[in-house]
Scaffold this active site. Structure first.
Site, mmCIF file in Angstrom:
data_model
loop_
_atom_site.group_PDB
_atom_site.id
_atom_site.type_symbol
_atom_site.label_atom_id
_atom_site.label_comp_id
_atom_site.label_asym_id
_atom_site.label_seq_id
_atom_site.Cartn_x
_atom_site.Cartn_y
_atom_site.Cartn_z
ATOM 1 N N ARG A 84 -14.053 13.373 8.544
ATOM 2 C CA ARG A 84 -14.842 13.717 7.339
ATOM 3 C C ARG A 84 -16.303 13.923 7.697
ATOM 4 O O ARG A 84 -16.851 13.204 8.535
ATOM 5 C CB ARG A 84 -14.721 12.601 6.291
ATOM 6 C CG ARG A 84 -13.345 12.508 5.721
ATOM 7 C CD ARG A 84 -13.245 11.381 4.716
ATOM 8 N NE ARG A 84 -12.001 10.643 4.906
ATOM 9 C CZ ARG A 84 -11.765 9.425 4.469
ATOM 10 N NH1 ARG A 84 -12.684 8.778 3.778
ATOM 11 N NH2 ARG A 84 -10.609 8.840 4.690
ATOM 12 N N ASN A 131 0.871 -1.174 0.000
ATOM 13 C CA ASN A 131 0.000 0.000 0.000
ATOM 14 C C ASN A 131 0.912 1.229 0.000
ATOM 15 O O ASN A 131 1.506 1.561 1.027
ATOM 16 C CB ASN A 131 -0.902 -0.028 1.244
ATOM 17 C CG ASN A 131 -1.880 1.127 1.272
ATOM 18 O OD1 ASN A 131 -1.831 2.032 0.422
ATOM 19 N ND2 ASN A 131 -2.766 1.119 2.250
ATOM 20 N N HIS A 176 -13.284 1.334 0.053
ATOM 21 C CA HIS A 176 -13.137 0.228 1.013
ATOM 22 C C HIS A 176 -13.582 -1.095 0.386
ATOM 23 O O HIS A 176 -13.926 -2.039 1.098
ATOM 24 C CB HIS A 176 -13.999 0.419 2.288
ATOM 25 C CG HIS A 176 -13.585 1.544 3.153
ATOM 26 N ND1 HIS A 176 -14.482 2.349 3.814
ATOM 27 C CD2 HIS A 176 -12.356 2.016 3.504
ATOM 28 C CE1 HIS A 176 -13.842 3.256 4.508
ATOM 29 N NE2 HIS A 176 -12.540 3.092 4.327
ATOM 30 N N GLU A 192 -7.354 -6.402 4.641
ATOM 31 C CA GLU A 192 -7.231 -5.951 3.252
ATOM 32 C C GLU A 192 -5.926 -6.433 2.622
ATOM 33 O O GLU A 192 -5.883 -6.746 1.439
ATOM 34 C CB GLU A 192 -7.318 -4.417 3.203
ATOM 35 C CG GLU A 192 -8.736 -3.928 3.464
ATOM 36 C CD GLU A 192 -8.803 -2.502 3.977
ATOM 37 O OE1 GLU A 192 -8.431 -2.272 5.152
ATOM 38 O OE2 GLU A 192 -9.226 -1.617 3.221
ATOM 39 N N ARG A 240 -2.369 -2.035 -3.629
ATOM 40 C CA ARG A 240 -3.648 -1.363 -3.414
ATOM 41 C C ARG A 240 -3.681 -0.158 -4.354
ATOM 42 O O ARG A 240 -2.760 0.661 -4.355
ATOM 43 C CB ARG A 240 -3.741 -0.885 -1.969
ATOM 44 C CG ARG A 240 -4.994 -0.076 -1.765
ATOM 45 C CD ARG A 240 -4.983 0.613 -0.437
ATOM 46 N NE ARG A 240 -6.275 1.253 -0.220
ATOM 47 C CZ ARG A 240 -6.427 2.358 0.484
ATOM 48 N NH1 ARG A 240 -5.398 2.967 1.015
ATOM 49 N NH2 ARG A 240 -7.625 2.875 0.643
#
Ligand code: ADP
Length: 394
Positions: free
Chosen positions: A235, A7, A177, A378, A88
């Protein structure tokens, strides 16, 4: 096979080396502050963590050091021992429904998609190119955050805006996601033995819900960008876009400034006035801090709204699955949220819910919807997709 899951961020590179098909983590770590003063890396191996300060000019430096460390630690004999690298990649637009082996065309497409994923795709691409430079013969795979959501129908992904925004500029819901929600769908199928109707709740700093039927995404809460949906750490989630020009006119901020406010200075941070970290908010909530009580109530209400919406969309739900930092660890958030659905007969087994590090069912036998905690992975999902694609090619 030795598969590296990567990532790459703008100044970081996280990695996990897996041995597949055994799903064994061999070594993991992070390179940080790449291209910045004070760069360093950490490696976790055999239960030990080492940290080294080193000058990292760019991501290619990080890849070189990583490969040499793997050889020095006798994890690999040579660069050729690594079988594949899975990356990713945040935005796959509406081009990629699944993970894909990276060719020149794929690389160009990821570059073309930068306007849709301006914060992440450039860094993801830098990661890909750095590995390509150091390991030109090793296959590389792109695993997109958006891919799992490509099964949404146009009724889900279109916005009610002028059609040419979609037709000419690709304005639509993409969702994010996806790798985590796909992991949940896959793992739940493995556990139950068949596909059920699932609402996957990925609650981390960034957060999204995903309605899953037949192992596929039906709808998800994030939108064109990862700013949409319910309240997150920093957020705002969904807000009326008319706020943006109004705030600009009042403060003299640019559109980028206001977007930065919505991404980094909003959400639980703004509401609580304490922190964006759920642990701090929980503590203040339990100490009866009025702002944190309001923040928590709003957080729960917003997620409950999405849960209700998806329950209707799925025409009933079999499983609600909690995952990511808050979903996996906050028994308080899980309790407050599930209590909103008591009227429908959804019930938590308090003892199970309160167990630290629980993984598995936390609802009562007679609960009308089963509630599960399932740690997401992930990195493993990226490695598995990479393994499957590379084996298919052989
Ligand atoms: P991301 O990957 O989006 O940065 P994570 O999935 O790591 O986020 O989740 C981070 C969030 O999880 C933080 O808000 C943190 O407070 C929360 N979290 C972690 N552990 C706990 C815990 N024990 N109780 C409550 N919240 C927790």
């Amino acid at each position: 096979m030795e598969i590296l899951s990567v990532n790459a961020g703008s100044s970081s590179l996280k990695f996990t080396l897996f041995e597949l098909p055994f799903e064994k983590v061999v070594v993991s770590g992070t390179f940080e502050k790449i291209g910045i003063e004070g760069s360093f890396y950490t490696i976790k191996y055999n239960g030990e963590k080492i940290r080294k300060e080193v000058k990292l000019k760019d991501h290619t430096d990080a890849v070189k050091i990583l490969m040499n460390e793997l050889i020095d630690m006798k994890i690999l004999d040579s660069y050729d021992d690594l079988d594949a690298v899975g990356h990713r990649v945040v935005h796959g637009g509406d081009t990629y429904f699944d993970s894909i082996i990276i060719t020149k065309e794929v690389e160009e497409k990821i570059e073309e998609l930068i306007p849709l994923g301006p914060l992440h795709n450039p860094a993801n691409l830098t990661g890909i190119r750095s590995f390509k430079k150091i390991l030109p013969k090793i296959p590389q795979v792109a695993v997109f955050d958006t891919a799992f959501h490509q099964t949404m129908s146009d009724e889900e992904y279109l916005y009610a805006v002028p059609m040419e925004w979609y037709e000419k500029f690709a304005v639509r819901k993409y969702g994010f996601h996806g790798t985590s929600h796909k992991y949940i769908a896959t793992k739940m199928r493995e556990i139950i033995g068949e596909d059920k109707k699932i609402i996957s709740c990925h609650l981390g700093n960034g957060a999204s819900l995903c309605a899953i039927k037949d192992g596929k995404c039906v709808d998800t809460s994030m939108g064109f960008a990862p700013l949409a949906g319910f309240i997150m750490g920093t957020r705002s989630g969904d807000v009326d876009p008319s706020i943006i020009p109004y705030v600009m006119s009042k403060t003299g901020e640019t559109v980028d400034d206001v977007l930065n406010d919505l991404n980094k200075k909003s959400g639980m941070l703004a509401l609580s006035g304490v922190s964006s970290d759920m642990r701090d908010i929980e503590e203040a909530y339990l100490n009866k801090d009025p702002r944190c009580i309001r923040a928590m109530n709003m957080y729960i209400k917003h997620i409950a709204n999405y849960l209700s919406m998806y329950n209707t969309l799925l025409e009933g739900t079999d499983y609600i699955v909690f995952t990511a930092g808050i979903g996996e660890n906050s028994n308080l958030v899980r309790k407050l949220l599930i209590d909103k659905f008591k009227f429908m007969g959804v019930k938590l087994d308090e003892e199970k819910n309160n167990q630290r590090g629980i993984s598995g069912e936390i609802s009562t036998e007679d609960s009308t919807i089963k509630v599960v905690v399932l740690p997401t992975d992930e990195e493993l999902m990226i490695a598995k997709d990479t393994y499957n694609l590379v084996n298919k090619e052989k």
